[in-house]
Design a protein around this motif. Structure first.
Motif, PDB file in Angstrom:
ATOM      1  N   ASN A 181      -4.535   6.263  -1.720  1.00  0.00           N
ATOM      2  CA  ASN A 181      -4.920   4.975  -2.300  1.00  0.00           C
ATOM      3  C   ASN A 181      -3.683   4.080  -2.203  1.00  0.00           C
ATOM      4  N   LEU A 182      -3.660   3.201  -1.189  1.00  0.00           N
ATOM      5  CA  LEU A 182      -2.489   2.377  -0.909  1.00  0.00           C
ATOM      6  C   LEU A 182      -2.765   0.925  -1.283  1.00  0.00           C
ATOM      7  N   VAL A 183      -1.805   0.306  -1.944  1.00  0.00           N
ATOM      8  CA  VAL A 183      -1.884  -1.122  -2.237  1.00  0.00           C
ATOM      9  C   VAL A 183      -0.721  -1.802  -1.530  1.00  0.00           C
ATOM     10  N   PHE A 184      -1.026  -2.626  -0.515  1.00  0.00           N
ATOM     11  CA  PHE A 184       0.001  -3.421   0.139  1.00  0.00           C
ATOM     12  C   PHE A 184       0.296  -4.619  -0.756  1.00  0.00           C
ATOM     13  N   LEU A 185       1.530  -4.744  -1.212  1.00  0.00           N
ATOM     14  CA  LEU A 185       1.955  -5.879  -2.038  1.00  0.00           C
ATOM     15  C   LEU A 185       2.888  -6.736  -1.183  1.00  0.00           C
ATOM     16  N   LEU A 186       2.399  -7.907  -0.767  1.00  0.00           N
ATOM     17  CA  LEU A 186       3.082  -8.684   0.258  1.00  0.00           C
ATOM     18  C   LEU A 186       3.594 -10.011  -0.294  1.00  0.00           C
ATOM     19  N   LEU A 212      -4.945   5.095   9.404  1.00  0.00           N
ATOM     20  CA  LEU A 212      -5.700   5.547   8.235  1.00  0.00           C
ATOM     21  C   LEU A 212      -6.775   6.556   8.625  1.00  0.00           C
ATOM     22  N   ARG A 213      -7.070   7.452   7.680  1.00  0.00           N
ATOM     23  CA  ARG A 213      -8.163   8.398   7.863  1.00  0.00           C
ATOM     24  C   ARG A 213      -9.374   7.941   7.046  1.00  0.00           C
ATOM     25  N   ALA A 214     -10.497   8.627   7.224  1.00  0.00           N
ATOM     26  CA  ALA A 214     -11.734   8.199   6.560  1.00  0.00           C
ATOM     27  C   ALA A 214     -11.606   8.240   5.040  1.00  0.00           C
ATOM     28  N   GLN A 215     -10.790   9.156   4.497  1.00  0.00           N
ATOM     29  CA  GLN A 215     -10.684   9.289   3.038  1.00  0.00           C
ATOM     30  C   GLN A 215      -9.634   8.356   2.418  1.00  0.00           C
ATOM     31  N   ASP A 216      -8.907   7.609   3.247  1.00  0.00           N
ATOM     32  CA  ASP A 216      -7.866   6.713   2.732  1.00  0.00           C
ATOM     33  C   ASP A 216      -8.430   5.328   2.417  1.00  0.00           C
ATOM     34  N   ARG A 217      -7.765   4.629   1.495  1.00  0.00           N
ATOM     35  CA  ARG A 217      -8.170   3.275   1.111  1.00  0.00           C
ATOM     36  C   ARG A 217      -6.943   2.370   1.044  1.00  0.00           C
ATOM     37  N   GLY A 228      -2.426 -12.752  -6.215  1.00  0.00           N
ATOM     38  CA  GLY A 228      -3.864 -12.640  -6.034  1.00  0.00           C
ATOM     39  C   GLY A 228      -4.246 -11.498  -5.126  1.00  0.00           C
ATOM     40  N   VAL A 229      -5.493 -11.059  -5.242  1.00  0.00           N
ATOM     41  CA  VAL A 229      -6.035  -9.982  -4.412  1.00  0.00           C
ATOM     42  C   VAL A 229      -6.696 -10.604  -3.192  1.00  0.00           C
ATOM     43  N   VAL A 230      -6.270 -10.203  -1.992  1.00  0.00           N
ATOM     44  CA  VAL A 230      -6.890 -10.736  -0.781  1.00  0.00           C
ATOM     45  C   VAL A 230      -7.791  -9.724  -0.089  1.00  0.00           C
ATOM     46  N   LEU A 231      -7.700  -8.453  -0.496  1.00  0.00           N
ATOM     47  CA  LEU A 231      -8.573  -7.446   0.086  1.00  0.00           C
ATOM     48  C   LEU A 231      -8.813  -6.348  -0.925  1.00  0.00           C
ATOM     49  N   ASP A 232     -10.085  -6.122  -1.240  1.00  0.00           N
ATOM     50  CA  ASP A 232     -10.448  -5.009  -2.115  1.00  0.00           C
ATOM     51  C   ASP A 232     -10.338  -3.696  -1.338  1.00  0.00           C
ATOM     52  N   PRO A 233     -10.303  -2.553  -2.044  1.00  0.00           N
ATOM     53  CA  PRO A 233     -10.080  -1.276  -1.366  1.00  0.00           C
ATOM     54  C   PRO A 233     -11.074  -1.016  -0.235  1.00  0.00           C
ATOM     55  N   THR A 234     -10.555  -0.644   0.922  1.00  0.00           N
ATOM     56  CA  THR A 234     -11.389  -0.380   2.092  1.00  0.00           C
ATOM     57  C   THR A 234     -10.631   0.517   3.059  1.00  0.00           C
ATOM     58  N   ASN A 235     -11.364   1.209   3.930  1.00  0.00           N
ATOM     59  CA  ASN A 235     -10.732   1.896   5.054  1.00  0.00           C
ATOM     60  C   ASN A 235     -11.215   1.323   6.377  1.00  0.00           C
ATOM     61  N   ASP A 236     -11.837   0.133   6.312  1.00  0.00           N
ATOM     62  CA  ASP A 236     -12.289  -0.568   7.505  1.00  0.00           C
ATOM     63  C   ASP A 236     -11.076  -1.237   8.163  1.00  0.00           C
TER      64      ASP A 236
END
Length: 536
Positions: A181-186, A212-217, A228-236
């Protein structure tokens, strides 16, 4: 785990970022953090630069570049070079492991600009640990790393010896790695607009997202005048790339507020038993929001104890606060790296990311006890800001460094054999030193390691004697040992270490040899550049 524990206001914020493809505007909805600290204005810019051309170096090209006449607002917090210790009085040396490499890349950046790095910017252990060495791999996860020791004659002092202690971590197979579960803080503040900052951040993190693998976010939080949040959790991966591409730089730096919001997002999407990590990418100071280092460290430690760790990635020049980046990564049980090129981004975020993300042992401490019948004096090269008290070693409440999958850690001691001339002359009134033991069937030192498994709270102990026979069979440093000695000498020479005596950059270059590995070849070029700047 309790959600939403940090004090962050919840009124909506609209961040508008200009997309790089087609000039489309992207509207992003997020949250504004508490703005009670926004009255502090950023410091004034540094004075105009002057044009300086570095001296030519055979085999290395340095272009004419704009070099500021003073270091601007860059901040470093170096420690004094490690002192000499007398074994009769201080036989035990204790320190926390360190797997950061940021000081090497940052030092390289400064040298390539035609400047000598500030001595405070050079941490010799980070230069040493930038490279990999020939340590044997562990056989299984039960004991997650190997401990190797070897000894050679010191290249810069015929009266001493170099003792190397090397650790190598177990490398988790890809299929056995836990979900992330990764949060990029930019940082998207105005100072991030240059090519070596936000564009490089976007390129670097795109490389990470592609692995990223299928189970990563992945989630993305940005901060400038607000967070602000620019992307909610996804592995897309396509969504992640589009979100990164759409970012533009502008505004001041509400870094503290961004960090609080990133922790909220990470906590809301916590993966029990997985990797939960903030990856902070910035060019420097948090000049709006939480500015007090103690407050930031308190926040980072609180979230670390909840299972959310922190990696910091530094970019660019000018207002770079390296001291803060290194400190908060250390307190966040993460690592600190400096990204100065696309190649370094590939190295840190692709080649080494499994080591960075997947912890195999935490709170790793090393303690070395020297035998006074064999060793009279010693000094640890580097690790000045990782020193621990002797009583900290067995205290499981004392935090220490972590080791990731496949990571290596190297430490060098320079030692004086008992009965030979040392750095410190005998004192008039001190008790007589133990008689030197010339037999080769005893120990010169005893190495102990403490570590906890990733989910453990009680440390485990590994012990290794170092046979004294190594003292009597020591040869001039060769191969891997010669290269690590060259890097150690290079770091200490940049730091102005008087113990190097008359050892020159030319001596360092000869000691490093003719490596076949690209990164080691680059090191030799950096030695030449430092030599040219010394004589400029």
């Amino acid at each position: 785990m309790r959600k939403g524990s940090l004090a962050i206001s919840t009124f909506a914020l609209v961040l508008t970022a200009c997309a790089t493809n087609g000039g489309q505007d992207v509207t992003v909805t997020g949250h504004r953090a508490d703005s009670s600290h926004t009255e502090n204005l950023p410091p004034p810019p540094p004075p105009p630069p002057a044009l300086i051309r570095a001296a030519p170096v055979q085999g290395a090209y340095i272009p004419a570049v704009q070099i500021p006449q003073n270091p601007g607002r860059e901040r470093y917090e170096g420690e004094e070079v490690s002192p000499v210790h007398l074994v009769a009085q201080e036989p035990v040396s204790t320190f926390s492991v360190d797997v950061d490499t940021g000081a090497y890349a940052n030092t390289r950046r400064i040298l390539m600009l035609g400047q000598k790095p500030p001595q405070d910017a050079v941490r010799t252990e980070e230069l040493i640990n930038y490279f990999r060495y020939d340590y044997p791999a562990p056989q299984n996860r039960e004991v997650p790393f190997t401990v190797s020791t070897d000894l050679a004659m010191t290249p810069w002092n015929p009266d001493t010896r170099l003792l190397r202690i090397g650790l190598r971590g177990y490398d988790l197979p890809r299929d056995n790695r836990p979900p992330a579960n990764l949060v990029f803080l930019l940082d998207v503040s105005g100072s991030m607009s240059s090519a070596d900052k936000l564009p490089l951040v976007k390129s670097a993190l795109t490389k990470l997202a592609d692995n990223l693998r299928a189970q990563d976010r992945v989630s993305i939080v940005v901060y400038a005048g607000a967070a602000g949040v620019v992307l909610d959790p996804t592995n897309d991966k396509r969504k992640i790339r589009r979100a990164l591409d759409a970012l533009n730089a502008g505004g001041s730096t509400a870094g503290g507020a961004g960090l609080q919001l990133a922790y909220n997002i990470a906590e809301d999407n916590l993966i029990e038993g997985g990797v939960n990590r903030i990856i902070l990418a910035t060019d420097g100071d948090f000049n709006v929001g939480i500015r007090d280092p103690d407050a930031l460290i308190e926040l980072v430690e609180k979230e670390r104890d909840r299972g959310i760790t922190l990696t910091t990635l530094g970019f660019g020049t000018g207002n770079y606060n390296e001291a803060m980046m290194e400190q908060i990564a250390d307190h966040g049980n993460g690592n600190y790296a400096y990204i100065d090129s696309a190649m370094e981004a590939e190295k840190v975020l692709v080649d080494e990311m499994s080591s960075t993300l997947f912890t195999i042992a935490k709170d790793v401490k090393i303690q070395v006890e020297f035998n006074p019948a064999k060793i009279s004096q010693y000094r640890l090269i580097g690790y000045e800001n990782r020193a621990l008290r002797e009583e900290d070693f067995a205290n499981d409440a004392v935090d220490a460094g972590d080791i990731g999958a496949g990571h290596q850690v190297t430490a060098l001691y320079e030692v004086v054999m008992a009965g030979t001339k040392g750095w410190v002359a005998p004192r008039r009134y001190e008790p007589a030193a133990p008689a030197a033991d010339s037999s080769s069937n005893s120990e010169l030192a005893f190495v102990k390691l403490r570590y906890k498994l990733p989910n453990g709270e009680v440390s485990k102990l590994i012990e290794r004697p170092v046979p004294s026979a190594m003292l009597y069979t020591a040869r001039p440093a060769a191969g891997d040992m010669a290269f690590v000695a060259a890097v150690a000498a290079y770091g200490q020479k940049l730091r102005g270490d008087p113990m190097l005596a008359q050892f020159t950059y030319d001596d360092i270059e000869k000691l490093a040899g003719t490596p076949s590995d690209f990164w080691r070849q680059e090191f030799v070029q950096l030695v030449k550049i430092a030599d040219s700047l010394d004589g400029r």
